[in-house]
Design a protein around this motif. Structure first.
Motif, PDB file in Angstrom:
ATOM      1  N   UNK A 188      -6.048  14.635   3.371  1.00  0.00           N
ATOM      2  CA  UNK A 188      -7.053  13.434   2.702  1.00  0.00           C
ATOM      3  C   UNK A 188      -6.659  13.015   1.215  1.00  0.00           C
ATOM      4  N   UNK A 189      -6.167  13.660   0.333  1.00  0.00           N
ATOM      5  CA  UNK A 189      -4.866  13.147  -0.391  1.00  0.00           C
ATOM      6  C   UNK A 189      -4.177  12.328  -0.400  1.00  0.00           C
ATOM      7  N   UNK A 190      -3.493  12.304   0.544  1.00  0.00           N
ATOM      8  CA  UNK A 190      -2.323  11.861   1.283  1.00  0.00           C
ATOM      9  C   UNK A 190      -2.605  10.402   1.621  1.00  0.00           C
ATOM     10  N   UNK A 191      -4.207  10.502   2.397  1.00  0.00           N
ATOM     11  CA  UNK A 191      -4.745   8.807   2.863  1.00  0.00           C
ATOM     12  C   UNK A 191      -5.148   8.433   2.133  1.00  0.00           C
ATOM     13  N   UNK A 192      -6.201   8.955   0.204  1.00  0.00           N
ATOM     14  CA  UNK A 192      -5.994   8.517  -0.553  1.00  0.00           C
ATOM     15  C   UNK A 192      -5.480   7.420  -1.192  1.00  0.00           C
ATOM     16  N   UNK A 193      -4.071   8.577  -1.538  1.00  0.00           N
ATOM     17  CA  UNK A 193      -3.627   7.763  -2.507  1.00  0.00           C
ATOM     18  C   UNK A 193      -3.213   6.410  -1.808  1.00  0.00           C
ATOM     19  N   UNK A 194      -2.751   7.099  -0.627  1.00  0.00           N
ATOM     20  CA  UNK A 194      -1.686   5.909   0.310  1.00  0.00           C
ATOM     21  C   UNK A 194      -2.556   4.325   0.090  1.00  0.00           C
ATOM     22  N   UNK A 195      -4.345   4.706   0.503  1.00  0.00           N
ATOM     23  CA  UNK A 195      -5.401   3.309   0.009  1.00  0.00           C
ATOM     24  C   UNK A 195      -5.266   2.690  -1.433  1.00  0.00           C
ATOM     25  N   UNK A 196      -4.985   3.835  -1.933  1.00  0.00           N
ATOM     26  CA  UNK A 196      -4.736   3.461  -3.837  1.00  0.00           C
ATOM     27  C   UNK A 196      -3.204   3.016  -4.006  1.00  0.00           C
ATOM     28  N   UNK A 197      -2.174   2.886  -3.420  1.00  0.00           N
ATOM     29  CA  UNK A 197      -0.807   2.179  -3.382  1.00  0.00           C
ATOM     30  C   UNK A 197      -1.506   0.350  -2.945  1.00  0.00           C
ATOM     31  N   UNK A 198      -1.759   0.865  -1.840  1.00  0.00           N
ATOM     32  CA  UNK A 198      -2.093  -0.117  -0.988  1.00  0.00           C
ATOM     33  C   UNK A 198      -2.986  -1.637  -1.689  1.00  0.00           C
ATOM     34  N   UNK A 199      -3.921  -1.080  -2.192  1.00  0.00           N
ATOM     35  CA  UNK A 199      -5.426  -2.022  -2.550  1.00  0.00           C
ATOM     36  C   UNK A 199      -5.367  -2.255  -3.858  1.00  0.00           C
TER      37      UNK A 199
END
Length: 336
Positions: free
Chosen positions: A281-292
């Motif tokens: 879940x944390x990986x997905x969250x920070x991947x979203x921040x990185x992208x958007x």
């Protein structure tokens, strides 16, 4: 003579009532449009009842659009249609108390779309009876958080295709509707709403060019990092807030955090909605921040450029992760 003067005065008064003289010679570029969000809802009932609730003055609720389901026995038509119930430029009553990306009262700034959809739910039970939690982190809140027990069927493919076409048209009209501005009702009101639920096809919409989704390689990279380095509750709360979720930064894994994490997982990790902040879940969250929202990554911005492929995981400078760790091994430590 007096009659002539009276007639002249009357003519003058009548001519002055012909309308306000407004000068349009000047204009300003300092404005924007009201509409910047789309909120996806489900009606939780059939078409006939949905239409009644959304149009009858007895019910203080409305939406701009209603999309039926061909799987619904209440829907008598053989053709799929999109029903517009409130003009776009009017404020429908669909979001309630809500917030997203620092803005409140999302009704004022959004288009509400209701999908006719009926999950099969039974009586509300404690989360403790239905979900495996990390006891060290949530003992104090398990009895507070209540969730209905639901079975979620797939959405009607024709309904989703109509939704895709409608959103495309709305995005053409209202350019402020960016990917992260297309949200679930549960995203903007995680303390009280669960729709459209974990079966809503967010990833499919993203493949159609609608809404936000994460880069899988980035998510895997961050997941590998967080699998061996715990993050504090404060960092997770801040990341959720930076992406857009309404959450207070308390530094504790509290009730509101469990609610927001559940809403996040329904949207971005629907195959396992358990309210726990694990490495995935944390990986997905920070991947979203990185992208958007890369400017919100903070110290993790020094790690994000290294997360390019899942095959070449970076050697992360430990001093960067150490700055994000909890100060002690208490329930504040929520990622294990």
């Amino acid at each position: 003579m007096m009659r002539s003067i009276g007639a002249s005065l009357l003519a003058l008064l009548l001519s002055s009532c012909g309308g306000l003289d407004i000068n349009h010679e000047y204009s300003s570029d300092q404005y924007d449009q009201r509409i910047r969000y789309i909120v996806i809802h489900t009606t939780q009932t059939g078409f006939d009842k949905s239409m009644q609730v959304l149009t009858d003055a007895e019910y203080p609720v409305s939406s701009h659009y209603l999309i039926p389901s061909m799987d619904d026995p209440d829907y008598a038509s053989s053709d799929m249609q999109v029903y517009q119930l409130v003009p776009d430029h009017y404020r429908a009553w669909h979001a309630g108390i809500s917030a997203w990306q620092g803005r409140n009262n999302i009704n004022d700034q959004s288009i509400g779309i209701e999908l006719v959809y009926q999950p099969h739910c039974r009586s509300t039970l404690s989360v403790a009876e239905t979900i495996v939690w990390n006891p060290s982190a949530v003992d104090s809140l398990i009895n507070q958080l209540q969730k209905p027990i639901c079975l979620y069927p797939d959405f009607d493919p024709e309904q989703i295709q109509e939704l895709v076409e409608l959103i495309r048209e709305l995005q053409t009209r209202y350019p402020q509707i960016t990917p992260t501005h297309i949200v679930a009702h549960s995203d903007i009101a995680p303390d009280r709403k669960i729709d459209p639920g974990p079966r809503f096809p967010w990833q499919r919409l993203h493949h159609e060019g609608i809404g936000a989704w994460y880069n899988a390689d980035s998510a895997l990279c961050f997941r590998e990092i967080f699998a061996s380095h715990s993050l504090s509750a404060e960092v997770i709360q801040q990341a959720l807030s930076d992406y857009g979720y309404p959450i207070d930064i308390t530094g504790e894994y509290d009730l509101q955090t469990a609610q927001v994490v559940t809403a996040f997982q329904q949207h971005f990790r629907p195959w396992l909605v358990d309210g726990r902040v694990d490495a995935e879940s944390a990986g997905i969250l920070f991947a979203l921040l990185k992208k958007y929202r890369p400017s919100r990554l903070g110290v993790l911005g020094t790690i994000a450029p290294l997360c390019r492929t899942s095959e070449n995981l970076p050697s992360v400078p430990l001093e960067n992760i150490d700055r994000l760790r909890p100060k002690n091994d208490t329930p504040r430590r929520i990622l294990e």
